[in-house]
Design a protein around this motif. Structure first.
Motif, PDB file in Angstrom:
ATOM      1  N   ARG A  48     -88.491 104.292  65.586  1.00  0.00           N
ATOM      2  CA  ARG A  48     -89.405 103.508  64.754  1.00  0.00           C
ATOM      3  C   ARG A  48     -89.087 103.737  63.287  1.00  0.00           C
ATOM      4  O   ARG A  48     -88.658 104.836  62.903  1.00  0.00           O
ATOM      5  N   ARG A  50    -104.339 104.640  66.923  1.00  0.00           N
ATOM      6  CA  ARG A  50    -103.964 105.487  65.772  1.00  0.00           C
ATOM      7  C   ARG A  50    -105.198 106.035  65.049  1.00  0.00           C
ATOM      8  O   ARG A  50    -105.107 106.528  63.938  1.00  0.00           O
ATOM      9  N   LYS A  89     -94.219  98.017  54.189  1.00  0.00           N
ATOM     10  CA  LYS A  89     -95.322  98.968  54.290  1.00  0.00           C
ATOM     11  C   LYS A  89     -96.575  98.464  53.584  1.00  0.00           C
ATOM     12  O   LYS A  89     -96.598  98.401  52.347  1.00  0.00           O
ATOM     13  N   HIS A 141    -100.738 109.244  62.472  1.00  0.00           N
ATOM     14  CA  HIS A 141    -101.725 108.620  61.594  1.00  0.00           C
ATOM     15  C   HIS A 141    -103.134 109.091  61.918  1.00  0.00           C
ATOM     16  O   HIS A 141    -104.022 109.032  61.069  1.00  0.00           O
ATOM     17  N   LYS A 168    -101.617  97.825  66.908  1.00  0.00           N
ATOM     18  CA  LYS A 168    -102.399  99.016  66.543  1.00  0.00           C
ATOM     19  C   LYS A 168    -103.866  98.633  66.468  1.00  0.00           C
ATOM     20  O   LYS A 168    -104.200  97.477  66.160  1.00  0.00           O
ATOM     21  N   GLU A 187     -94.272 110.130  63.909  1.00  0.00           N
ATOM     22  CA  GLU A 187     -93.430 110.003  62.720  1.00  0.00           C
ATOM     23  C   GLU A 187     -92.537 111.235  62.557  1.00  0.00           C
ATOM     24  O   GLU A 187     -93.015 112.370  62.572  1.00  0.00           O
ATOM     25  N   GLY A 232     -99.596  96.471  62.307  1.00  0.00           N
ATOM     26  CA  GLY A 232    -100.256  97.650  61.731  1.00  0.00           C
ATOM     27  C   GLY A 232    -101.773  97.507  61.724  1.00  0.00           C
ATOM     28  O   GLY A 232    -102.323  96.415  61.910  1.00  0.00           O
ATOM     29  N   ALA A 233    -102.430  98.648  61.497  1.00  0.00           N
ATOM     30  CA  ALA A 233    -103.889  98.703  61.588  1.00  0.00           C
ATOM     31  C   ALA A 233    -104.576  97.807  60.549  1.00  0.00           C
ATOM     32  O   ALA A 233    -105.629  97.232  60.813  1.00  0.00           O
ATOM     33  N   ARG A 234    -103.964  97.687  59.364  1.00  0.00           N
ATOM     34  CA  ARG A 234    -104.586  96.856  58.331  1.00  0.00           C
ATOM     35  C   ARG A 234    -104.428  95.379  58.673  1.00  0.00           C
ATOM     36  O   ARG A 234    -105.241  94.552  58.291  1.00  0.00           O
TER      37      ARG A 234
HETATM   38  C1  PEP Z   1     -97.198 103.225  60.225  1.00  0.00           C
HETATM   39  O1  PEP Z   1     -97.046 103.226  61.463  1.00  0.00           O
HETATM   40  O2  PEP Z   1     -96.404 103.741  59.434  1.00  0.00           O
HETATM   41  C2  PEP Z   1     -98.443 102.655  59.657  1.00  0.00           C
HETATM   42  C3  PEP Z   1     -98.478 102.063  58.490  1.00  0.00           C
HETATM   43  O3  PEP Z   1     -99.493 102.875  60.436  1.00  0.00           O
HETATM   44  P1  PEP Z   1    -100.981 102.290  60.441  1.00  0.00           P
HETATM   45  O4  PEP Z   1    -100.880 100.808  60.513  1.00  0.00           O
HETATM   46  O5  PEP Z   1    -101.505 102.900  61.709  1.00  0.00           O
HETATM   47  O6  PEP Z   1    -101.680 102.812  59.225  1.00  0.00           O
END
Ligand code: PEP
Ligand code: MN
Length: 359
Positions: A50, A168, A55, A205, A138, A231, A109-111
């Motif tokens: 991964r 997460r 980001k 996370h 996520k 990670e 991703g979570a957001r």
């Molecule tokens: C990630 O996996 O690096 C990440 C940004 O995670 P998350 O969406 O869970 O915050």
């Protein structure tokens, strides 16, 4: 919703109790960091790499990902190590560019999974591409199971059959040892609702700290989740994002080799007996709660007849103090006992107010 016809995320992985492990840096930073981390992970037996290319950061000014250029590094990781590669996508362009570069697994991703418009845009892009790619969703940052299921449903409806979830942990406001407390009951409920859906746990996370990775991995395995996303960075202290939670490939190898795989085929007879005991104790507890409420309703009637207020602070404080002290003596935590007593008290008050308002 039911998820008929799901395919494995990765052929042959996550079977016979051994977890599907996905590992790699929070972000692909440089070609050297990406390849060096990948080579070490591959040597340690990791099969899925991964790395974040785009980001979504909470605040501006942080490292927002290397972008498209990093996809070529992932291509090299695949060619050199034979690992499958995974990255995060948050919009149509990301999907198109990642698929074009041959990325095997995408995650939302979570957001992003908290935003139905974004998830739908991703689902539409996947449908248009017709690619048989694995997609993991996520949990949304907020503890909302319906929103999580809704996002999974959008992907399923777009024809994605290599579908999975990543747990997460959830954002919160306040103090906790976790960066994102796990709230395990939520993924457990997700599994109850969608038993065929693989769920991967992301201890990085969730914990936010290196020392929490191993215990969280073990908890995930004990609860029989399908896999782990962890990670790992060749030089974690120099990472451009999430440095406190990244571990070296060597530490990861040690963590993974110390995990205990629970055997699902074990004899469960003695467990069943213990569970029956728990069932009986719970029935007794229910009965006791009910008796307590009956007495409380009697008190409610008395207070009504004598025009007394429902809540009497000093009585409540004394009650909490004495019960908590006894509970601590018995080896239970003060926090646990306070939570239970507060819930009981709230329900008592609710029932007494009901009586007060009755004619
Ligand atoms: C990630 O996996 O690096 C990440 C940004 O995670 P998350 O969406 O869970 O915050
Ligand atoms: Mn990260």
């Amino acid at each position: 919703m039911s998820l008929e016809g799901l395919q494995p995320l990765v052929e042959g992985a996550g079977v016979a109790g051994s977890p599907l492990v996905m590992a790699g840096p929070c972000s692909a930073e440089t070609e050297e960091q990406t390849l060096s981390t990948a080579r070490q992970l591959a040597m340690g037996g990791v099969k899925v790499f991964r790395a974040g290319i785009w980001k979504p950061r909470t605040k501006p000014g942080g490292f927002e990902g290397i972008g498209k250029e990093g996809l070529q590094w992932l291509k090299r990781v695949k060619e050199e190590t034979g690992m499958l590669v995974a990255t995060e996508v948050a919009m149509r362009r990301h999907v198109e560019e990642a698929l074009e570069a041959g990325v095997d697994i995408l995650w939302i991703g979570a957001r992003t999974s908290a935003n139905p418009f974004a998830v739908q845009e991703i689902a539409d892009a996947l449908k248009d591409s017709g690619a048989d790619v694995a997609v993991l969703v996520k949990n949304p940052v907020n503890p909302d199971l319906e929103l999580w299921i809704g996002a999974l449903e959008r992907l399923y409806n777009a024809g994605i059959r290599r579908l999975g979830a990543i747990h997460r942990g959830f954002s919160f406001y306040g103090k906790s040892i976790y960066r994102n407390p796990p709230q395990w009951h939520i993924p457990i409920e997700l599994h109850r609702r969608l038993p065929e859906l693989p769920i991967v746990v992301d201890p990085s996370h969730m914990g936010g700290r290196r020392e929490l990775i191993a215990p969280l991995c073990q908890q995930a395995l004990d609860m029989k989740f399908t896999g782990l996303m962890i990670e790992s960075h060749c030089t974690p202290d120099e990472a451009w994002s999430d440095k406190n939670q990244q571990v070296t490939p060597e530490s990861l190898r040690i963590i993974l080799s110390s995990l205990v795989l629970r055997n699902a085929e074990q004899d469960t007879e003695s467990l069943q007996q213990l569970r029956q005991q728990i069932d009986r104790v719970d029935t007794e507890l229910l009965d006791l709660y009910n008796r307590r409420m009956e007495i409380s309703r009697e008190i409610g009637k008395y207070k009504k007849e004598h025009s007394m207020p429902v809540v009497q602070e000093s009585r409540y404080d004394d009650l909490i103090k004495s019960r908590v002290a006894s509970a601590v003596q018995m080896g239970m935590s003060a926090d646990f006992m306070k939570t239970v007593l507060q819930a009981i008290h709230e329900e008592s008050v609710r029932q007494q107010i009901e009586i007060l308002n009755k004619n």
